[in-house]
Enzyme design. Structure first.
Site, PDB file in Angstrom:
ATOM      1  N   SER A  13       0.750  -1.362  -0.156  1.00  0.00           N
ATOM      2  CA  SER A  13      -0.066   0.052   0.080  1.00  0.00           C
ATOM      3  C   SER A  13       0.752   1.254  -0.017  1.00  0.00           C
ATOM      4  O   SER A  13       2.006   1.132   0.126  1.00  0.00           O
ATOM      5  CB  SER A  13      -0.877  -0.132   1.246  1.00  0.00           C
ATOM      6  OG  SER A  13      -0.184  -0.008   2.479  1.00  0.00           O
ATOM      7  N   GLY A  16       0.922   5.254  -4.014  1.00  0.00           N
ATOM      8  CA  GLY A  16       0.527   6.573  -4.923  1.00  0.00           C
ATOM      9  C   GLY A  16      -0.494   6.103  -6.009  1.00  0.00           C
ATOM     10  O   GLY A  16      -0.449   6.976  -6.894  1.00  0.00           O
ATOM     11  N   LYS A  17      -1.372   5.268  -5.760  1.00  0.00           N
ATOM     12  CA  LYS A  17      -2.507   4.795  -6.445  1.00  0.00           C
ATOM     13  C   LYS A  17      -3.237   6.069  -6.584  1.00  0.00           C
ATOM     14  O   LYS A  17      -3.932   6.477  -7.554  1.00  0.00           O
ATOM     15  CB  LYS A  17      -3.246   3.813  -5.830  1.00  0.00           C
ATOM     16  CG  LYS A  17      -3.048   2.488  -6.106  1.00  0.00           C
ATOM     17  CD  LYS A  17      -4.026   1.414  -5.935  1.00  0.00           C
ATOM     18  CE  LYS A  17      -4.879   1.411  -4.717  1.00  0.00           C
ATOM     19  NZ  LYS A  17      -4.261   1.138  -3.179  1.00  0.00           N
ATOM     20  N   ASP A 148      -5.861  -8.520   0.075  1.00  0.00           N
ATOM     21  CA  ASP A 148      -6.382  -8.273   1.204  1.00  0.00           C
ATOM     22  C   ASP A 148      -7.662  -8.922   1.329  1.00  0.00           C
ATOM     23  O   ASP A 148      -8.712  -9.074   0.149  1.00  0.00           O
ATOM     24  CB  ASP A 148      -6.752  -6.531   1.308  1.00  0.00           C
ATOM     25  CG  ASP A 148      -5.400  -5.886   1.464  1.00  0.00           C
ATOM     26  OD1 ASP A 148      -4.357  -6.625   1.601  1.00  0.00           O
ATOM     27  OD2 ASP A 148      -5.340  -4.729   1.227  1.00  0.00           O
ATOM     28  N   LYS A 187      12.743  -6.368  -9.717  1.00  0.00           N
ATOM     29  CA  LYS A 187      12.185  -7.791  -9.595  1.00  0.00           C
ATOM     30  C   LYS A 187      10.785  -7.455 -10.019  1.00  0.00           C
ATOM     31  O   LYS A 187      10.021  -6.946  -9.382  1.00  0.00           O
ATOM     32  CB  LYS A 187      12.422  -8.372  -8.128  1.00  0.00           C
ATOM     33  CG  LYS A 187      13.769  -8.370  -7.633  1.00  0.00           C
ATOM     34  CD  LYS A 187      14.579  -9.205  -8.700  1.00  0.00           C
ATOM     35  CE  LYS A 187      14.281 -10.653  -8.572  1.00  0.00           C
ATOM     36  NZ  LYS A 187      15.404 -11.338  -9.487  1.00  0.00           N
ATOM     37  N   THR A 188      10.359  -8.530 -10.869  1.00  0.00           N
ATOM     38  CA  THR A 188       8.910  -8.445 -11.409  1.00  0.00           C
ATOM     39  C   THR A 188       7.810  -9.584 -10.792  1.00  0.00           C
ATOM     40  O   THR A 188       6.980  -9.509 -10.851  1.00  0.00           O
ATOM     41  CB  THR A 188       8.844  -8.663 -12.874  1.00  0.00           C
ATOM     42  OG1 THR A 188       9.332 -10.185 -13.072  1.00  0.00           O
ATOM     43  CG2 THR A 188       9.796  -7.718 -13.844  1.00  0.00           C
ATOM     44  N   GLN A 192       3.831 -10.168 -10.725  1.00  0.00           N
ATOM     45  CA  GLN A 192       3.278 -11.278 -11.363  1.00  0.00           C
ATOM     46  C   GLN A 192       2.235 -12.185 -10.308  1.00  0.00           C
ATOM     47  O   GLN A 192       1.257 -12.364 -10.867  1.00  0.00           O
ATOM     48  CB  GLN A 192       4.383 -12.406 -11.492  1.00  0.00           C
ATOM     49  CG  GLN A 192       5.531 -12.230 -12.761  1.00  0.00           C
ATOM     50  CD  GLN A 192       6.679 -13.052 -12.616  1.00  0.00           C
ATOM     51  OE1 GLN A 192       6.190 -14.417 -12.643  1.00  0.00           O
ATOM     52  NE2 GLN A 192       7.699 -12.430 -13.083  1.00  0.00           N
ATOM     53  N   LYS A 223       9.046  -9.488 -19.461  1.00  0.00           N
ATOM     54  CA  LYS A 223       8.563 -10.444 -18.773  1.00  0.00           C
ATOM     55  C   LYS A 223       7.177 -10.159 -17.903  1.00  0.00           C
ATOM     56  O   LYS A 223       6.496 -11.232 -17.928  1.00  0.00           O
ATOM     57  CB  LYS A 223       9.835 -10.446 -17.386  1.00  0.00           C
ATOM     58  CG  LYS A 223      10.101 -11.673 -16.925  1.00  0.00           C
ATOM     59  CD  LYS A 223      11.258 -11.417 -16.043  1.00  0.00           C
ATOM     60  CE  LYS A 223      11.469 -12.877 -15.477  1.00  0.00           C
ATOM     61  NZ  LYS A 223      12.961 -12.846 -14.524  1.00  0.00           N
ATOM     62  N   CYS A 386      -7.041  27.043  11.382  1.00  0.00           N
ATOM     63  CA  CYS A 386      -8.202  26.454  12.295  1.00  0.00           C
ATOM     64  C   CYS A 386      -7.548  26.362  13.864  1.00  0.00           C
ATOM     65  O   CYS A 386      -7.667  27.546  14.518  1.00  0.00           O
ATOM     66  CB  CYS A 386      -8.400  25.136  11.931  1.00  0.00           C
ATOM     67  SG  CYS A 386     -10.083  24.489  12.638  1.00  0.00           S
ATOM     68  N   HIS A 516      -9.999  26.078   6.834  1.00  0.00           N
ATOM     69  CA  HIS A 516      -8.963  25.540   6.187  1.00  0.00           C
ATOM     70  C   HIS A 516      -8.653  25.949   4.684  1.00  0.00           C
ATOM     71  O   HIS A 516      -9.152  25.169   4.107  1.00  0.00           O
ATOM     72  CB  HIS A 516      -8.881  23.880   6.274  1.00  0.00           C
ATOM     73  CG  HIS A 516      -8.994  23.527   7.674  1.00  0.00           C
ATOM     74  ND1 HIS A 516      -7.949  23.175   8.317  1.00  0.00           N
ATOM     75  CD2 HIS A 516     -10.221  23.242   8.484  1.00  0.00           C
ATOM     76  CE1 HIS A 516      -8.207  22.611   9.721  1.00  0.00           C
ATOM     77  NE2 HIS A 516      -9.323  22.776   9.769  1.00  0.00           N
ATOM     78  N   GLU A 518      -6.492  25.451   2.922  1.00  0.00           N
ATOM     79  CA  GLU A 518      -5.683  24.353   2.148  1.00  0.00           C
ATOM     80  C   GLU A 518      -6.675  23.457   1.270  1.00  0.00           C
ATOM     81  O   GLU A 518      -6.064  22.911   0.276  1.00  0.00           O
ATOM     82  CB  GLU A 518      -4.644  23.602   2.974  1.00  0.00           C
ATOM     83  CG  GLU A 518      -5.370  22.580   3.714  1.00  0.00           C
ATOM     84  CD  GLU A 518      -5.894  23.298   5.411  1.00  0.00           C
ATOM     85  OE1 GLU A 518      -5.940  24.537   5.310  1.00  0.00           O
ATOM     86  OE2 GLU A 518      -5.713  22.630   6.356  1.00  0.00           O
TER      87      GLU A 518
HETATM   88  N1  GLN Z   1      -9.661  21.335  17.987  1.00  0.00           N
HETATM   89  C1  GLN Z   1     -10.243  22.621  17.253  1.00  0.00           C
HETATM   90  C2  GLN Z   1     -11.788  22.622  17.222  1.00  0.00           C
HETATM   91  O1  GLN Z   1     -12.293  21.690  17.227  1.00  0.00           O
HETATM   92  C3  GLN Z   1      -9.437  22.907  15.823  1.00  0.00           C
HETATM   93  C4  GLN Z   1      -9.989  21.939  14.852  1.00  0.00           C
HETATM   94  C5  GLN Z   1      -9.075  22.058  13.686  1.00  0.00           C
HETATM   95  O2  GLN Z   1      -7.916  22.553  13.706  1.00  0.00           O
HETATM   96  N2  GLN Z   1      -9.370  21.267  12.662  1.00  0.00           N
HETATM   97  O3  GLN Z   1     -12.362  23.721  17.130  1.00  0.00           O
END
Ligand code: GLN
Length: 547
Positions: A13, A16-17, A148, A187-188, A192, A223, A386, A516, A518
């Site tokens: 596992s 990077g699937k 698995d 190694k393959t 296989q 191979k 956050c 967040h 991100e």
């Molecule tokens: N623990 C904090 C909350 O529940 C911050 C949560 C987080 O950073 N995602 O508000």
């Protein structure tokens, strides 16, 4: 009509699937098709919300409030799409559905069995999501590896789909080829064997992705072809890459996109990956570097340090850095060490930016607060995400407003100054112990105040960002904090403060958000807060380190 591409894994596992799936999606999208993806996680948890980040990696939050495996993040980033919680299927979700149906009497008289009841539910789920998404291609990544116990019913459901729609289903097997140091040779045999297991189940892979440290050479290609019952040109090389975003280009060079189309009876199509290529080039051809510290706690598992819990933060840094053509030199700093290690704290001054990401609980909290203090007092660009934002408010309350012992009630329920406190409806939820999927989750509107740093960065008044939290800025302390110079530059429609910052007159870049950012950063469209941070980090390097 939707075509289904199943991606399975072999040997180990963590291959990077997810990146492979996301890259295939990007290629098909660059050929003009609409694409979407489903991640299958064979564990029994209903969703990823209750999993430990050091074990399972980051929890990705979807726009509609799902708490999902981090692979969905790669899909959204590479394919530039927005997915829903239904784009993640777990064994937990499937069994829950089947057992609920049984209790409602929907199978009255029948013996409810893994085959066909569970497999039918899996197929119905996949088709339902495909129908709703109305896409040309639905990629379905089956978690775990072949062999698995856990994922066998999902593989069985995939096998049945191929029988039901022979021309619409394609199988891609991603397997690992080790190069043991003692042998010095690729190694393959493991590939296989994993393909053998797959064929025992009744699945013949159409394509094999040879995942390895190095590129696949011709003898090994021959191979694999011979032993795995595929033609040589159905095998694609997937070597280690410094930059994961290069993978669509590597696959495209080998013609993977058109091979997929051909196998599904479609005509070859031109691929326009020019913007993507430009993005990859700007990561490679950087003009400078910036040093960034991520101060977190979910790094180590046993003897190993894994930044997996912060993958979206790291990717968001990469997107913004590519935009400015700088290379981010990221260090992962264990917050717990910052509680006592003075020299490590001192070292923080060497960074051009400090990020305190999301988190939960008491571990490492004082270390994070110390790091925020260093960033604030030394005018080091700072971004709090956050928990990082909440702790920045705690630091400010303690050290600027003079509220000694101020804290979040998450860590200290008896604090004299609960500047961060539970959201009112969260208090009720916790009392009832309804823990799963019960935080304030998903995309919510944030209204930014004109004239602030946040407003300048986003360039508009209303933004939608994704949340995952139980605690919030306590409204009782907002005036006090603002009187001492903390600016709350964003709030939700109900008036709760969601963004906080310092005036750029007193600090070059100090900002935190309850959401967040991100999760909405994309390679070709970095999130504004991260862009701002990197821009400030570049300036920091030019000014603070000049002499
Ligand atoms: N623990 C904090 C909350 O529940 C911050 C949560 C987080 O950073 N995602 O508000």
């Amino acid at each position: 009509m939707t075509r289904y591409i199943f991606i399975t894994g072999g040997v180990i596992s963590g291959l990077g699937k997810g990146i492979v799936t996301a890259s295939i999606g990007r290629i098909l999208k660059s050929k003009g098709f609409s694409v979407s993806a489903i991640k299958i996680d064979p564990y029994l948890n209903y969703d990823a919300g209750t999993l430990r980040p050091t074990e399972h990696g980051e929890v990705w939050v979807t726009e509609d409030g799902g708490e999902i495996d981090e692979d969905l993040g790669h899909y959204e980033r590479f394919m530039d799409i927005t997915l829903t919680k239904d784009h993640n299927i777990t064994s937990g979700k499937i069994y829950y559905t089947v057992i609920s149906k049984e209790r409602r009497g929907e199978y009255l008289g029948q013996t409810v069995q893994p085959i066909p009841h569970v497999t039918n539910e899996i197929k119905a789920w996949i088709r339902r999501v495909a129908e709703r998404s109305k896409v040309d291609f639905m990629l379905i990544e089956i978690g775990g590896v072949v062999g698995d116990y856990e994922n066998v019913l999902f593989l069985e459901a995939a096998r049945q789909m191929k029988i039901e729609e022979p021309n619409n289903v394609l199988f891609i097997h991603v397997a690992y080829l080790p190069v043991p140091k003692t042998l010095g040779e690729m190694k393959t045999k493991p590939v296989q064997h994993s393909v053998q297991r797959l064929r025992e189940i009744g699945i013949q892979p159409d394509f094999i992705i040879a995942r390895s440290e190095y590129e696949l050479d011709e003898p090994r290609r021959r191979k694999i072809a011979l032993y795995c019952n595929v033609s040589e040109d159905s095998i694609f090389s997937d070597p280690d890459l410094e930059n994961i975003y290069e993978l669509p280009l590597i696959f495209e060079k080998q013609g993977l996109g058109d091979k997929i189309l051909e196998r599904l009876g479609l005509k070859p199509m031109a691929t326009d990956l020019s913007e993507w290529r430009e993005f990859v080039e700007s990561i490679k051809n950087y003009r400078d570097t910036v040093k960034i510290a991520i101060v977190g706690k979910y790094f180590s598992i046993g003897k190993y340090i894994l930044p997996d819990a912060y993958v979206s933060v790291i990717e968001a840094i990469r997107h913004a850095s590519a935009y400015y053509r700088v290379k981010p030199m990221i260090d992962y700093i264990n917050a717990e060490l910052l509680e006592s290690d003075e020299s490590l704290l001192e070292k923080l001054r060497e960074y051009n930016a400090i990020i305190v990401p999301g988190g939960f609980g008491a571990k490492g909290v004082e270390g994070k607060i110390n790091a925020i203090n260093i960033a604030r007092e030394n005018k080091i660009p700072f971004l709090g995400l956050c928990y990082g934002f909440q702790l920045a408010v705690v630091e400010y309350a303690r050290n600027v407003c003079g509220l000694k012992g101020a804290h979040t009630t998450e860590v200290d329920p008896d604090t004299p100054y609960p500047v961060i406190d539970l959201l009112p409806e969260q208090r009720r939820i916790l009392m009832e112990k309804k823990i799963g999927a019960s935080m304030r989750l998903g995309g919510h509107k944030v209204i930014l105040r004109r004239g602030t740093l946040a407003y300048r960065l986003y360039g508009r008044e209303v933004v939608i960002e994704r949340f995952r939290h139980r605690y919030e800025i306590n409204p009782d302390y907002v005036d006090r904090l603002e009187e001492h110079g903390l600016i709350f530059s964003g709030e939700s429609e109900d008036g709760i403060k969601q963004v906080g910052e310092l005036s750029t007159d007193i600090h070059p870049f100090f900002i935190g958000s309850q959401f967040h950012p991100e999760f909405t950063s994309r390679p070709l469209n970095p999130n504004p807060l991260f862009k701002g941070l990197i821009e400030a980090a570049i300036k920091d390097k030019e000014t603070r380190f000049k002499s």
